[in-house]
Design an enzyme around this catalytic site. Structure first.
Site, PDB file in Angstrom:
ATOM      1  N   ASP A   1       0.867  -1.317   0.021  1.00 15.44           N
ATOM      2  CA  ASP A   1      -0.002  -0.013   0.176  1.00 15.44           C
ATOM      3  C   ASP A   1       0.924   1.349  -0.142  1.00 15.44           C
ATOM      4  O   ASP A   1       2.099   1.159   0.233  1.00 15.44           O
ATOM      5  CB  ASP A   1      -1.039   0.172   1.163  1.00 15.44           C
ATOM      6  CG  ASP A   1      -0.295  -0.372   2.676  1.00 15.44           C
ATOM      7  OD1 ASP A   1       1.133  -0.451   2.504  1.00 15.44           O
ATOM      8  OD2 ASP A   1      -1.091  -0.719   3.226  1.00 15.44           O
TER       9      ASP A   1
ATOM     10  N   ASP B   1      -8.034  -2.598  13.807  1.00 13.73           N
ATOM     11  CA  ASP B   1      -9.423  -2.989  13.313  1.00 13.73           C
ATOM     12  C   ASP B   1      -9.317  -4.193  12.611  1.00 13.73           C
ATOM     13  O   ASP B   1     -10.591  -4.425  11.837  1.00 13.73           O
ATOM     14  CB  ASP B   1     -10.026  -1.757  12.656  1.00 13.73           C
ATOM     15  CG  ASP B   1      -9.167  -1.175  11.351  1.00 13.73           C
ATOM     16  OD1 ASP B   1      -8.044  -1.954  11.072  1.00 13.73           O
ATOM     17  OD2 ASP B   1      -9.554  -0.350  10.990  1.00 13.73           O
TER      18      ASP B   1
ATOM     19  N   HIS C   1      -7.442  -4.593   9.924  1.00 15.80           N
ATOM     20  CA  HIS C   1      -7.157  -4.371   8.508  1.00 15.80           C
ATOM     21  C   HIS C   1      -5.822  -4.921   7.925  1.00 15.80           C
ATOM     22  O   HIS C   1      -4.825  -5.341   8.669  1.00 15.80           O
ATOM     23  CB  HIS C   1      -7.273  -2.773   8.220  1.00 15.80           C
ATOM     24  CG  HIS C   1      -5.937  -1.923   8.604  1.00 15.80           C
ATOM     25  ND1 HIS C   1      -6.109  -0.926   9.402  1.00 15.80           N
ATOM     26  CD2 HIS C   1      -4.529  -2.293   8.659  1.00 15.80           C
ATOM     27  CE1 HIS C   1      -5.048  -0.502   9.706  1.00 15.80           C
ATOM     28  NE2 HIS C   1      -3.995  -1.503   9.181  1.00 15.80           N
TER      29      HIS C   1
ATOM     30  N   GLU D   1      -9.612  -1.879   5.068  1.00 18.54           N
ATOM     31  CA  GLU D   1     -10.568  -1.578   6.401  1.00 18.54           C
ATOM     32  C   GLU D   1     -11.793  -2.385   6.465  1.00 18.54           C
ATOM     33  O   GLU D   1     -12.301  -2.773   5.310  1.00 18.54           O
ATOM     34  CB  GLU D   1     -10.756   0.059   6.478  1.00 18.54           C
ATOM     35  CG  GLU D   1      -9.685   0.715   6.351  1.00 18.54           C
ATOM     36  CD  GLU D   1      -9.049   1.174   7.348  1.00 18.54           C
ATOM     37  OE1 GLU D   1      -9.051   0.328   8.548  1.00 18.54           O
ATOM     38  OE2 GLU D   1      -8.284   1.948   7.665  1.00 18.54           O
TER      39      GLU D   1
END
Ligand code: F6R
Length: 243
Positions: A70, A139, A141, A146
């Site tokens: 990313d 979370d 990810h 997400e």
């Protein structure tokens, strides 16, 4: 948990050595192998170990190809907080990998769809990812995928959650400077890797690690899809191990 191999180690340095063993084995088996790489704090002991092993003559990166997960949208490659810069400083500048053999999504892409498509095509032209490194967000990810109501397929643009921006603000002067969007490989891109190694350290990751591998598979915990991948190795330290 279905196929995952779990190694519980004593500390981040041991995690780094064990993960480095997997990379060393992959590169020995296939000198031009394709590795998928992650940024963040967790992989740093691994990157230090890989650099040391090449200096010691145990690994040769000169034919290896790498694709990063990313990049922040809007950051130039030489921006101090860009993931391209992170990779240069923490790994690429210290090993023999050729610059043209390292790819990171282009944070400044004008035509986003074309950039994402070209990213997928490049990985495909290399024959796909042999060994993908992953960290995990609080979370759940992976990359910047997400929690959502579905598992996104290929490389795409994402809006970052406040939780993720907050977790990453430690690298920026203030939260206002943390980009609100990013480009990431999709869950489909990650799941297409032949082998996956996930590294997780620290007590703050314990609860999300439990949900990921010992809870239901759901896009609300994106990493939980890894339960369906046939070759995942999880390396976590005692602090992160949920049991
Ligand atoms: C970074 C990435 C992220 C991180 C995750 C954990 O390229 O893909 O999913 O792996 O945010 O980051 P750290 O290791 O800093 O806790």
């Amino acid at each position: 948990m279905i196929h995952t191999r779990v190694h519980v180690v004593n500390n981040p340095e041991e995690m780094g050595r064990l993960a480095a063993d997997l990379f060393e084995a992959a590169i020995q088996a296939k000198p031009a192998c394709v590795i998928g790489l992650a940024t963040g704090s967790t992989p740093l002991p691994l990157y230090r170990e890989l650099i040391a092993r090449e200096k010691a003559g145990r690994i040769d990166f000169s034919k290896v190809r790498s694709a990063n997960l990313d990049e922040y949208k809007g950051l130039a490659p030489d921006h101090p907080q860009s993931y391209r810069r992170f990779m240069q400083e923490n790994l690429f500048d210290h090993i023999s990998i050729r610059p043209e053999n390292t790819i990171v999504p282009d944070g400044l892409a004008a035509d986003i769809d074309a950039m994402c498509k070209a990213y997928e095509e490049k990985i495909e032209s290399w024959g796909g990812v042999d060994l993908q490194l992953l960290g995990i967000g609080h979370d759940g990810h992976i990359g910047f995928n997400e929690p959502e109501d579905h598992f996104p397929g290929m490389t795409h643009e994402v809006q970052l959650t406040e939780m993720t921006r907050d977790a990453n603000k430690r690298f920026f002067a203030s939260i206002d400077e943390v980009p609100t969007a990013a480009f990431t490989m999709g869950i489909g891109t990650v799941m297409a890797a032949r082998k996956i190694v996930m590294v997780v350290t620290g007590e703050d990751k314990r609860e999300i690690l439990r949900k990921t591998f010992w809870g239901p598979v759901t896009p609300q915990v994106p990493a939980s899809i890894l339960q369906f991948h046939p070759d995942v190795t999880l390396i976590c330290d005692k602090a992160a191990y949920p049991f």
